[in-house]
Design an enzyme around this catalytic site. Structure first.
Site, PDB file in Angstrom:
ATOM      1  N   CYS A   1      -2.456  -5.479   4.528  1.00 19.80           N
ATOM      2  CA  CYS A   1      -1.410  -4.566   4.978  1.00 19.80           C
ATOM      3  C   CYS A   1      -1.672  -4.290   6.442  1.00 19.80           C
ATOM      4  O   CYS A   1      -2.632  -3.602   6.795  1.00 19.80           O
ATOM      5  CB  CYS A   1      -1.420  -3.266   4.167  1.00 19.80           C
ATOM      6  SG  CYS A   1      -0.196  -2.060   4.757  1.00 19.80           S
TER       7      CYS A   1
ATOM      8  N   GLU B   1       5.306  -7.483   5.098  1.00 15.90           N
ATOM      9  CA  GLU B   1       4.554  -8.731   5.021  1.00 15.90           C
ATOM     10  C   GLU B   1       5.417  -9.834   5.601  1.00 15.90           C
ATOM     11  O   GLU B   1       6.648  -9.695   5.700  1.00 15.90           O
ATOM     12  CB  GLU B   1       4.164  -9.059   3.576  1.00 15.90           C
ATOM     13  CG  GLU B   1       3.103  -8.164   2.977  1.00 15.90           C
ATOM     14  CD  GLU B   1       1.735  -8.265   3.641  1.00 15.90           C
ATOM     15  OE1 GLU B   1       1.580  -9.122   4.547  1.00 15.90           O
ATOM     16  OE2 GLU B   1       0.831  -7.499   3.278  1.00 15.90           O
TER      17      GLU B   1
END
Length: 244
Positions: free
Chosen positions: A2, A113
């Protein structure tokens, strides 16, 4: 993994959602649709009082994203320690003390992402950003760790500048829509696990790891968004727009 997320809820809303008892208005942060490493981020944590006062306070604090271990010579390593793998964080030297004693929740609207795709116009490969978020619109409570780093250049322990408080996000194998974009994702806790995770008197590593066995229930949605999020200087709700 992340490396970027969105956090736009106000401190007033977060104190209500997470039953916070203490927060300092001077630590108020602006909404961000492009939270990046080394930014200050909201963290929910619990601390016991000093000098024999065992009362536990649930606080909303602004911490720097990127954990700096207490034994680090300087804070420069924090930018590389934004994530910790849930499978090994309890035993890694940089994280194990925080795992046992200093845990937090990092509220987020969702995270980003990138997926490699072929550009049909040019034939070249590029990375398409996706915004991954709870389908019901509720906030994610990402499991995190925090740590204190003492700046040796400041002589007075009571000077706020003497202490840097940093955090990292625990990641796990991706599920739901996130798994179609990237194999790792932040580990979000369900509300019934908040109290046990935050409890500063809870040091049993095995019990704590049991709370992290799987991400919080709830389907995730993933949708392609504007490539403007690729630049950390860009911010605003337009980052969630569909690609042009």
């Amino acid at each position: 993994m992340c490396g970027r997320y969105a956090s736009t809820r106000s401190p007033q809303e977060l104190t209500r959602l997470f039953q916070v008892t203490d927060w300092q208005p001077e630590e108020t942060l602006e909404p961000s649709w492009n939270v990046a490493p080394t930014d200050r981020v909201y963290a929910v944590l619990e601390r016991a009082g000093r000098d024999g006062d065992d009362r536990v306070r649930r606080e909303l604090r602004a911490l720097r994203w990127g954990l700096v271990p207490s034994w680090a010579k300087d804070p420069g390593s924090g930018a590389r320690m934004i994530n910790a793998r849930v499978e090994t964080a309890h035993e890694k030297p940089a994280y194990r003390r925080a795992f046992a004693r200093r845990r937090c929740l990092l509220p987020a609207d969702g995270f980003y992402e990138w997926e490699p795709v072929k550009d049909e116009a040019t034939g070249k490969s590029r990375k398409q950003p996706y915004f991954i978020h709870p389908a019901d619109g509720e906030p994610m409570a990402m499991a995190g760790l925090y740590e204190y780093w003492r700046d040796p250049a400041v002589t007075d322990d009571d000077d706020p500048a003497a202490w840097l408080i940093t955090c990292t996000i625990l990641t796990t194998e991706a599920t739901d829509a996130a798994g179609r974009v990237h194999p790792r994702m932040p580990l979000a806790l369900s509300p019934d696990h908040y109290a046990d995770w935050l409890d500063p008197h809870h040091h049993d590593t095995a019990d704590l790891r049991a709370l992290l066995g799987r991400p919080a229930d709830g389907r995730l949605d993933a949708r392609a968004v504007s490539s403007a999020v690729n630049n950390v200087r860009n911010n605003g709700p337009h980052l969630l727009d569909a690609p042009a």
